[in-house]
Structure formats: C-alpha cells, structure tokens
Write a protein that holds these residues in place. Structure first.
Motif, PDB file in Angstrom:
ATOM      1  N   LEU A 160      34.831  36.751  17.324  1.00  0.00           N
ATOM      2  CA  LEU A 160      35.983  36.096  16.708  1.00  0.00           C
ATOM      3  C   LEU A 160      37.298  36.639  17.257  1.00  0.00           C
ATOM      4  O   LEU A 160      37.400  37.826  17.584  1.00  0.00           O
ATOM      5  N   CYS A 161      38.293  35.777  17.326  1.00  0.00           N
ATOM      6  CA  CYS A 161      39.680  36.237  17.422  1.00  0.00           C
ATOM      7  C   CYS A 161      40.128  36.403  15.974  1.00  0.00           C
ATOM      8  O   CYS A 161      40.365  35.423  15.267  1.00  0.00           O
ATOM      9  N   HIS A 162      40.194  37.655  15.529  1.00  0.00           N
ATOM     10  CA  HIS A 162      40.232  37.957  14.100  1.00  0.00           C
ATOM     11  C   HIS A 162      41.618  37.997  13.488  1.00  0.00           C
ATOM     12  O   HIS A 162      41.751  38.065  12.268  1.00  0.00           O
ATOM     13  N   ARG A 163      42.660  37.966  14.310  1.00  0.00           N
ATOM     14  CA  ARG A 163      44.000  38.188  13.765  1.00  0.00           C
ATOM     15  C   ARG A 163      45.028  37.305  14.450  1.00  0.00           C
ATOM     16  O   ARG A 163      44.981  37.106  15.670  1.00  0.00           O
ATOM     17  N   ILE A 164      45.958  36.782  13.654  1.00  0.00           N
ATOM     18  CA  ILE A 164      47.093  36.044  14.196  1.00  0.00           C
ATOM     19  C   ILE A 164      48.333  36.477  13.430  1.00  0.00           C
ATOM     20  O   ILE A 164      48.268  36.771  12.234  1.00  0.00           O
ATOM     21  N   THR A 165      49.458  36.575  14.131  1.00  0.00           N
ATOM     22  CA  THR A 165      50.720  36.929  13.482  1.00  0.00           C
ATOM     23  C   THR A 165      51.711  35.794  13.698  1.00  0.00           C
ATOM     24  O   THR A 165      51.722  35.157  14.755  1.00  0.00           O
ATOM     25  N   THR A 166      52.540  35.566  12.691  1.00  0.00           N
ATOM     26  CA  THR A 166      53.479  34.440  12.744  1.00  0.00           C
ATOM     27  C   THR A 166      54.911  34.848  12.454  1.00  0.00           C
ATOM     28  O   THR A 166      55.795  34.001  12.423  1.00  0.00           O
ATOM     29  N   GLU A 167      55.160  36.134  12.224  1.00  0.00           N
ATOM     30  CA  GLU A 167      56.506  36.642  11.963  1.00  0.00           C
ATOM     31  C   GLU A 167      56.720  37.917  12.761  1.00  0.00           C
ATOM     32  O   GLU A 167      55.841  38.774  12.822  1.00  0.00           O
ATOM     33  N   GLY A 168      57.888  38.055  13.376  1.00  0.00           N
ATOM     34  CA  GLY A 168      58.218  39.285  14.089  1.00  0.00           C
ATOM     35  C   GLY A 168      57.625  39.327  15.481  1.00  0.00           C
ATOM     36  O   GLY A 168      58.334  39.423  16.474  1.00  0.00           O
ATOM     37  N   ILE A 169      56.306  39.306  15.572  1.00  0.00           N
ATOM     38  CA  ILE A 169      55.609  39.168  16.843  1.00  0.00           C
ATOM     39  C   ILE A 169      54.680  37.965  16.731  1.00  0.00           C
ATOM     40  O   ILE A 169      54.333  37.533  15.632  1.00  0.00           O
ATOM     41  N   ILE A 214      49.403  39.139  28.401  1.00  0.00           N
ATOM     42  CA  ILE A 214      48.208  39.692  27.754  1.00  0.00           C
ATOM     43  C   ILE A 214      48.366  41.206  27.719  1.00  0.00           C
ATOM     44  O   ILE A 214      48.788  41.812  28.709  1.00  0.00           O
ATOM     45  N   ALA A 215      48.030  41.827  26.600  1.00  0.00           N
ATOM     46  CA  ALA A 215      48.140  43.283  26.489  1.00  0.00           C
ATOM     47  C   ALA A 215      47.017  43.821  25.616  1.00  0.00           C
ATOM     48  O   ALA A 215      46.389  43.089  24.847  1.00  0.00           O
ATOM     49  N   MET A 216      46.783  45.123  25.753  1.00  0.00           N
ATOM     50  CA  MET A 216      45.743  45.787  24.976  1.00  0.00           C
ATOM     51  C   MET A 216      46.275  46.225  23.618  1.00  0.00           C
ATOM     52  O   MET A 216      47.374  46.775  23.511  1.00  0.00           O
ATOM     53  N   ALA A 217      45.486  45.994  22.576  1.00  0.00           N
ATOM     54  CA  ALA A 217      45.776  46.568  21.261  1.00  0.00           C
ATOM     55  C   ALA A 217      45.272  48.009  21.253  1.00  0.00           C
ATOM     56  O   ALA A 217      44.374  48.369  22.018  1.00  0.00           O
ATOM     57  N   ASN A 218      45.864  48.829  20.404  1.00  0.00           N
ATOM     58  CA  ASN A 218      45.400  50.214  20.315  1.00  0.00           C
ATOM     59  C   ASN A 218      45.700  50.787  18.945  1.00  0.00           C
ATOM     60  O   ASN A 218      46.378  50.165  18.129  1.00  0.00           O
ATOM     61  N   ALA A 219      45.187  51.987  18.694  1.00  0.00           N
ATOM     62  CA  ALA A 219      45.436  52.696  17.439  1.00  0.00           C
ATOM     63  C   ALA A 219      46.243  53.957  17.702  1.00  0.00           C
ATOM     64  O   ALA A 219      46.149  54.927  16.975  1.00  0.00           O
ATOM     65  N   GLY A 220      47.041  53.926  18.765  1.00  0.00           N
ATOM     66  CA  GLY A 220      47.816  55.083  19.181  1.00  0.00           C
ATOM     67  C   GLY A 220      47.680  55.266  20.677  1.00  0.00           C
ATOM     68  O   GLY A 220      46.917  54.557  21.349  1.00  0.00           O
ATOM     69  N   ALA A 221      48.402  56.224  21.205  1.00  0.00           N
ATOM     70  CA  ALA A 221      48.402  56.445  22.648  1.00  0.00           C
ATOM     71  C   ALA A 221      46.994  56.726  23.169  1.00  0.00           C
ATOM     72  O   ALA A 221      46.237  57.502  22.573  1.00  0.00           O
ATOM     73  N   ASP A 222      46.633  56.055  24.255  1.00  0.00           N
ATOM     74  CA  ASP A 222      45.392  56.320  24.992  1.00  0.00           C
ATOM     75  C   ASP A 222      44.133  56.057  24.169  1.00  0.00           C
ATOM     76  O   ASP A 222      43.125  56.756  24.306  1.00  0.00           O
ATOM     77  N   THR A 223      44.192  55.046  23.301  1.00  0.00           N
ATOM     78  CA  THR A 223      43.017  54.675  22.499  1.00  0.00           C
ATOM     79  C   THR A 223      42.575  53.243  22.803  1.00  0.00           C
ATOM     80  O   THR A 223      42.023  52.559  21.946  1.00  0.00           O
ATOM     81  N   ASN A 224      42.815  52.786  24.027  1.00  0.00           N
ATOM     82  CA  ASN A 224      42.409  51.435  24.404  1.00  0.00           C
ATOM     83  C   ASN A 224      40.890  51.320  24.414  1.00  0.00           C
ATOM     84  O   ASN A 224      40.192  52.239  24.856  1.00  0.00           O
ATOM     85  N   GLY A 225      40.398  50.191  23.938  1.00  0.00           N
ATOM     86  CA  GLY A 225      38.959  49.950  23.930  1.00  0.00           C
ATOM     87  C   GLY A 225      38.656  48.559  24.442  1.00  0.00           C
ATOM     88  O   GLY A 225      38.617  48.324  25.647  1.00  0.00           O
ATOM     89  N   SER A 226      38.465  47.616  23.515  1.00  0.00           N
ATOM     90  CA  SER A 226      38.157  46.242  23.922  1.00  0.00           C
ATOM     91  C   SER A 226      39.093  45.214  23.310  1.00  0.00           C
ATOM     92  O   SER A 226      39.121  44.069  23.751  1.00  0.00           O
ATOM     93  N   GLN A 227      39.863  45.591  22.292  1.00  0.00           N
ATOM     94  CA  GLN A 227      40.718  44.610  21.628  1.00  0.00           C
ATOM     95  C   GLN A 227      41.987  44.355  22.435  1.00  0.00           C
ATOM     96  O   GLN A 227      42.581  45.280  22.986  1.00  0.00           O
ATOM     97  N   PHE A 228      42.379  43.102  22.472  1.00  0.00           N
ATOM     98  CA  PHE A 228      43.535  42.687  23.253  1.00  0.00           C
ATOM     99  C   PHE A 228      44.274  41.601  22.492  1.00  0.00           C
ATOM    100  O   PHE A 228      43.746  41.021  21.541  1.00  0.00           O
ATOM    101  N   PHE A 229      45.523  41.334  22.910  1.00  0.00           N
ATOM    102  CA  PHE A 229      46.272  40.278  22.239  1.00  0.00           C
ATOM    103  C   PHE A 229      46.949  39.363  23.243  1.00  0.00           C
ATOM    104  O   PHE A 229      47.384  39.789  24.317  1.00  0.00           O
ATOM    105  N   LEU A 230      46.995  38.096  22.871  1.00  0.00           N
ATOM    106  CA  LEU A 230      47.577  37.029  23.681  1.00  0.00           C
ATOM    107  C   LEU A 230      48.901  36.631  23.041  1.00  0.00           C
ATOM    108  O   LEU A 230      48.932  36.225  21.873  1.00  0.00           O
ATOM    109  N   ASN A 231      49.989  36.735  23.786  1.00  0.00           N
ATOM    110  CA  ASN A 231      51.305  36.393  23.257  1.00  0.00           C
ATOM    111  C   ASN A 231      51.556  34.894  23.430  1.00  0.00           C
ATOM    112  O   ASN A 231      51.726  34.417  24.554  1.00  0.00           O
ATOM    113  N   TYR A 232      51.586  34.178  22.303  1.00  0.00           N
ATOM    114  CA  TYR A 232      51.859  32.743  22.392  1.00  0.00           C
ATOM    115  C   TYR A 232      53.355  32.455  22.312  1.00  0.00           C
ATOM    116  O   TYR A 232      53.787  31.321  22.500  1.00  0.00           O
ATOM    117  N   ASP A 233      54.159  33.495  22.046  1.00  0.00           N
ATOM    118  CA  ASP A 233      55.612  33.407  22.109  1.00  0.00           C
ATOM    119  C   ASP A 233      56.134  34.802  22.429  1.00  0.00           C
ATOM    120  O   ASP A 233      55.378  35.780  22.395  1.00  0.00           O
TER     121      ASP A 233
END
Length: 285
Positions: A160-169, A214-233
């Motif tokens: 799943l693409c589990h998250r979408i944001t509509t304010e701020g980002i 396209i960029a990687m999501a993370n939980a802090g510096a140097d914690t990249n794994g598999s989650q990523f985000f697509l900027n639609y704006d």
C-alpha cells in the motif's frame, strides 16, 4: 465584651466575604481548566508526533507548518532543490547497508563498485495507474542501488501507499510492506544528496522539494530503509530527505488522479488516500 448585635454584624460581614470569595473562585475556575486542558493537548500532541516519528519512517513534516490547519499554508522562504550535486562523485562508490533486525526476503543490496552514472527507470504499476520514475544515480547512487534491488526482488509488490498529506507538504508515501508506516527491509543506510552536501546552517533552512521529485522518508539522520515519498506539488522541507529521482508526466497524471479522489482520517501527520492505492508490481528497465 461585644454585644449580640456586634457579633451578628461581624458574622454577616464574614459570610459576605466568604460568598464573594467563592464567587471569584467560581468565575476563575473555567479559565484554569481551559488553560490546563490546552497544556495537556500540547503535551499529548507532541507525544503523538514523537512516537510516530520514532516508531517508523513516517517522519516527514513541513518546516514551520501546522498540517492540521484548514487554511492555506504560508510557504516558508525557501529555494527549490537544485536536484544535482555541486561536485560530481567518482565513477563508482562503495555503499554500506547496516542490518537493523530481521532482513526481508529481498536481503541486502550489493555494496561494491556501485555506479554513479546514468539513470534507472522504475515503474510503479498501481491499481490507480502507472507511475514511471527515473532514478538518478549521480545524486544518490546508494539510494538508487537499494531501490533498484528491492524493486527487482519484488519487495514493493502488493504493498500500500499508506499515507497522503494535503496541508503544508504534498506527498504520497509508499514503500512499507506492513502498510503502517513502521515497516522496513531490515536494513538502513546513510542520507545522500542534499543532506551530505549541506552545512549545519543549511540543514536548518527549508528548501522546496518540487512537484515530481522523489525522496526517501526516514526516522532521523541515516535511517533510510524502503519508504519513499512522491511530491505531487511543491513541498517545503528541511534538506534532510534524500532526493533520488523524478516522476514522469504519465506518473504525475496518475498521482493527480489519486489526489483528486481525496483523503481520509486526516490528522497532524496526514491521512490515507480516500481510495486505496496498491503497488501491484514495480518493474525495472
């Protein structure tokens, strides 16, 4: 010795003072309760954000933005991400992927002689349409290497693409096989561009991750794994998220269609697409 009359008058005065005191306390009561409640909300809200960010890679938040606001956000004074390095990398690099727990069936990506030249095309074939992406080795070779490896191994299939944001980002977040925002491949790796070129002062200043990036999501510096985000704006963010490619026009049309269908369960960290978005397969070409 005081008379009965004097004692009576004094008692009446005491009673009057007590009644006035109680009235003042009664009037102050709701204000105190409201203030205490507001403090509790701030504390609880901070805890929610903290635990969400710490438990997984669901840690993207607009700099200086309240993502719960219903009004149009004010974009911070930020410049668009250049999407290219100031200095070119050598033709090949060595990547490091550290295990963080049980590895997924995909295993670890290769680490030696990773190319920094050219691009890789990965297409996310979703139930909402195709999202072709061009991944750029020259800016983030270890990120592209990991993503290509996971896609080739079928890691993203039926997720799943589990998250979408509509304010701020303005992002659609994918790449977690658990669909919760806390899953990953069992390894982590370091941030690349723009983080690895930024000074401490620059890391504190937002930049614009432009529409289509396209960029990687993370939980802090140097914690990249598999989650990523697509900027639609355009999304204002601190340069703490590795940029590694661009979405094609066909992919942006698919994203726009997903966004047009709306979001549900919106909160401080965003929500879910109103209509489920499933990556049925990710193909490398």
């Amino acid at each position: 010795m005081s008379s009965n009359k004097q004692r009576g008058e004094e008692s009446l005065k005491n009673l009057e003072r007590e009644l006035k005191s109680r009235e003042r306390k009664r009037k102050r009561g709701p204000i105190g309760v409201i203030a205490a409640s507001a403090a509790a909300v701030v504390l609880i809200g901070g805890g929610i954000v903290y635990f969400t960010n710490q438990d997984g890679e669901d840690a993207i938040q607009a700099d200086g933005q309240d993502t719960t606001s219903s009004s149009a956000p004010e974009i911070p004074d930020a410049t668009p991400l250049a999407m290219k390095r100031d200095e070119a990398l050598p033709p090949t690099v060595t990547c490091q992927y550290g295990e963080t727990g049980e590895l997924s069936a995909a295993g670890l990506p290769p680490t030696e002689n990773i190319s920094t030249e050219g691009t890789v095309t990965v297409t996310l074939n979703t139930n909402q349409g195709a999202i072709p992406m061009e991944l750029d080795r020259s800016v983030a070779p270890c990120t592209v290497n990991s993503f290509e490896h996971l896609a080739f191994k079928g890691y993203f299939d039926d997720t799943l693409c589990h998250r979408i944001t509509t304010e701020g980002i303005f992002v659609l977040q994918c790449g977690d096989p658990t669909g919760t925002g806390s899953g990953g491949p069992g390894f982590q790796f370091a941030n690349e561009y723009p983080t690895d070129e930024a000074s401490p002062e620059e890391l504190a200043q937002p930049v614009i991750y432009p529409r289509g990036s396209i960029a990687m999501a993370n939980a802090g510096a140097d914690t990249n794994g598999s989650q990523f985000f697509l900027n639609y704006d355009d999304s204002p963010l601190a340069p703490n998220y590795t940029y590694f490619g661009q979405i094609s026009e066909e992919g942006l049309a698919t994203l726009d269609g997903i966004v047009a269908k709306g979001a549900q369960n919106l909160g401080p960290q965003g929500g879910q697409p109103a209509e489920q978005v499933v990556i049925e397969s990710a193909t490398v070409s």
